[in-house]
Design a protein around this motif. Structure first.
Motif, PDB file in Angstrom:
ATOM      1  N   ARG A 129     -12.224  31.793  19.861  1.00 18.77           N
ATOM      2  CA  ARG A 129     -11.175  32.602  20.502  1.00 18.77           C
ATOM      3  C   ARG A 129     -10.729  33.732  19.594  1.00 18.77           C
ATOM      4  O   ARG A 129     -10.548  34.862  20.015  1.00 18.77           O
ATOM      5  N   TYR A 130     -10.498  33.374  18.328  1.00 20.30           N
ATOM      6  CA  TYR A 130     -10.024  34.378  17.383  1.00 20.30           C
ATOM      7  C   TYR A 130     -11.179  34.865  16.502  1.00 20.30           C
ATOM      8  O   TYR A 130     -10.969  35.406  15.423  1.00 20.30           O
ATOM      9  N   PHE A 165      -0.104  31.242  18.551  1.00 25.48           N
ATOM     10  CA  PHE A 165      -1.434  31.626  19.038  1.00 25.48           C
ATOM     11  C   PHE A 165      -1.317  32.019  20.512  1.00 25.48           C
ATOM     12  O   PHE A 165      -1.210  31.168  21.386  1.00 25.48           O
ATOM     13  N   SER A 166      -1.378  33.318  20.768  1.00 24.63           N
ATOM     14  CA  SER A 166      -1.101  33.798  22.114  1.00 24.63           C
ATOM     15  C   SER A 166      -2.182  33.413  23.111  1.00 24.63           C
ATOM     16  O   SER A 166      -1.956  33.386  24.314  1.00 24.63           O
ATOM     17  N   LYS A 167      -3.386  33.111  22.627  1.00 27.80           N
ATOM     18  CA  LYS A 167      -4.478  32.795  23.557  1.00 27.80           C
ATOM     19  C   LYS A 167      -4.447  31.345  24.034  1.00 27.80           C
ATOM     20  O   LYS A 167      -5.278  30.932  24.823  1.00 27.80           O
ATOM     21  N   VAL A 168      -3.504  30.578  23.519  1.00 23.25           N
ATOM     22  CA  VAL A 168      -3.439  29.166  23.877  1.00 23.25           C
ATOM     23  C   VAL A 168      -2.948  29.004  25.313  1.00 23.25           C
ATOM     24  O   VAL A 168      -2.062  29.729  25.759  1.00 23.25           O
ATOM     25  N   ASN A 169      -3.541  28.045  26.024  1.00 23.34           N
ATOM     26  CA  ASN A 169      -3.107  27.739  27.385  1.00 23.34           C
ATOM     27  C   ASN A 169      -1.911  26.784  27.307  1.00 23.34           C
ATOM     28  O   ASN A 169      -2.064  25.570  27.368  1.00 23.34           O
TER      29      ASN A 169
END
Lengths: 233, 287
Positions: free
Chosen positions: A87-88, B241-245
């Motif tokens: 993701r990162y 972590f902004s991408k976390v669901n």
């Protein structure tokens, strides 16, 4: 060694009864490895042909790179692709990790040098006089390439078989970037690994036999094509 | 004859009616499955909940109840925690409280909840060359080291490995030498290795029971309080972590703590092993 015997019996049972989960996993295995092999051929054959026919600066270095790539450790490829697709990670925006697409990427990286290397060897084995002869007969560029590929057919099919063999047997990278997710990225090799961990050796053996059968059938079809198709005169 | 065929006809009609009723019922019962905006949920989890088959039961339940699609990634607890701490997973199930704590304290993980527990056991060859049967955990480790009996370590920084290292520390021993084998593998392969090498190892009870038929290892030490194996479930912090669901992770934690789920956990494995593999803890803590 009752596990092996029992495994064979269970493999037969699973195949005859047409166990839907096993059939799905087998079909998915064929789809993912088939796609990866196809892409490897589409990239690998032109690369191999270009390296065999063209003379350019750095050619030897590139041939060495291809030959080196033929022995890439799959687990290292898996680790690289895994980290890239995080993701990162640098390619995180693709949102591909733990999908069949990620597995195909890793498998192409593993298989395309194999295809390119075999192609290179096959084309280079053709007598150089043959090339001049084809050109002297007035063949244009595409006709020339086509005839050359026809001539190298034995070696080219060996390239496809070797490429397919390296992806169908892959487990380390498939596990890392695919994640062995049920219904999505679970293929025969990763299922075998999982069943061993779960203690069901007989089922693992049965799936191994199904994997061997699948590999044999695909390889046999390619071999038949390699050995029996008459060359056009 | 005629009577028989009449009976048969009656039976067939009844069966068909039953089937039709069943179908109708199913259709009536199946509500519109919820469909969350971001469906993908990455679960980073310890391997043993997969190896025992527990997650094969729980994940389909969660998916039908909530509409999320879980991508479970199984590794040793050390790696499972590392993936979470990088924001590469949404929700975690691990069993290494000492390794989880730093990431809970620094805010990587939130909604840290006690999930369930079971126990570790020391297993070894049935003839027990180091004579550890019935001892306490640390005493058994001392005896194994003194006898230089083969001991197979996970060596993979998993929850079990962390527990093992803590026990060696308590016993005041730094294990080394040709008797101490570092497998660097999961629990199941480590047990198989210990069995082949006629050695001892520390294992969670559930993986041992699942593998038992393939092993020549007996349980020699159990019931020691030091051998409690505690599982937690937690969310990766979306503020970090902004991408976390985040919604999916919250739903997963809620599901795991739900009394119905906890009952499924408590009953899991009873039919197959004659004893529960896990003790559900969230019910007791009153959530």
């Amino acid at each position: 060694m009752s596990v092996i015997g029992d495994g064979m019996i269970q493999a037969g049972r699973l195949l005859i009864s047409g166990d839907p989960e096993v059939l799905r996993i087998t079909w998915r295995t064929l789809q993912i490895t088939g796609t990866a092999t196809l892409i490897s051929v589409v990239i690998g054959v032109p690369v191999g042909v270009a390296l065999a026919l063209r003379k350019f600066f750095g050619r030897l270095l590139m041939v060495s790179a291809v030959n080196f790539g033929m022995g890439l450790p799959p687990v290292v490829v898996g680790l690289f692709v895994w980290l890239l697709l995080f993701r990162y990670g640098p390619l995180g925006w693709l949102d591909l990790l733990y999908t069949p697409g990620a597995m195909i990427i890793a498998e192409v990286i593993i298989a395309f040098p194999v295809v390119a290397g075999f192609t290179l060897a096959a084309i280079q084995t053709i007598n150089p006089k043959m090339r001049f002869q084809i050109l002297a007969l007035g063949a244009n560029r595409w006709q020339f390439l086509w005839l050359l590929l026809q001539e190298a057919r034995l070696g080219l099919l060996a390239a496809v078989i070797a490429g397919f063999g390296s992806v169908i047997s892959e487990v380390g990278a498939a596990m890392m970037v695919g994640g062995n997710i049920e219904g999505l990225t679970r293929v025969l090799t990763t299922t075998i690994d999982q069943e061993v961990s779960m203690g069901d050796f007989v089922l693992a053996m049965a799936l191994s036999i199904i994997l061997l059968l699948l590999t044999f059938i695909v390889t046999a079809i390619l071999t038949w094509y390699q050995q029996h198709r008459r060359q056009p005169q | 004859m005629k009577k028989n065929s009449l009976w048969l006809c009656g039976l067939v009609v009844l069966l068909l009616l039953g089937l039709a009723a069943g179908c109708a019922k199913k259709q009536a019962q199946a509500p519109q499955p919820p469909s969350p905006a971001n469906k993908n949920l990455i679960l980073s989890s310890t391997t043993d909940v997969q190896d025992t088959g527990l997650m094969d039961v729980l994940i389909p339940m969660f998916q039908t109840q909530t509409g999320y699609v879980v991508k479970p990634i199984y590794n040793g607890s050390g790696q499972a925690i590392a993936l979470g701490a990088k924001g590469e997973a949404d929700v975690l199930i691990t069993h290494a409280p000492s390794a989880e704590k730093p990431d809970v304290d620094n805010g990587d993980f939130i909604n840290y909840q006690l999930l369930m527990h079971n126990s570790y056991v020391v297993v070894g060859p049935p003839d027990d060359p180091a004579k550890i049967k019935g001892l306490s955990a640390t005493d058994s480790f001392k005896k194994i080291a003194a006898a230089k009996a083969v001991f197979v370590s996970r060596g993979d920084n998993s929850g079990t490995n962390i527990e093992e290292k803590a026990l060696w520390k308590q016993a005041g021993i730094t294990p080394s030498g040709s008797w101490y084998l570092n497998a660097g593998q999961g629990m199941a392969p480590t047990l198989l290795l210990a069995s082949q090498k006629t050695g001892y190892t520390l294992t969670d009870l559930s993986t041992y029971l699942a593998q038992q038929k393939n092993l020549q290892l007996d349980i020699l030490v159990q019931g020691d309080k030091a051998l409690t194996n505690i599982y937690h479930v937690m969310q990766v912090n979306p503020a970090k972590f902004s991408k976390v669901n985040a919604d999916g992770a919250k739903a997963f934690v809620d599901f795991m703590l739900n009394p119905n789920t906890q009952k499924v956990i408590a009953d899991f494995g009873k039919d197959k092993y004659g004893q529960p593999l896990y003790y559900a803890d969230a019910v007791k803590s009153g959530s």
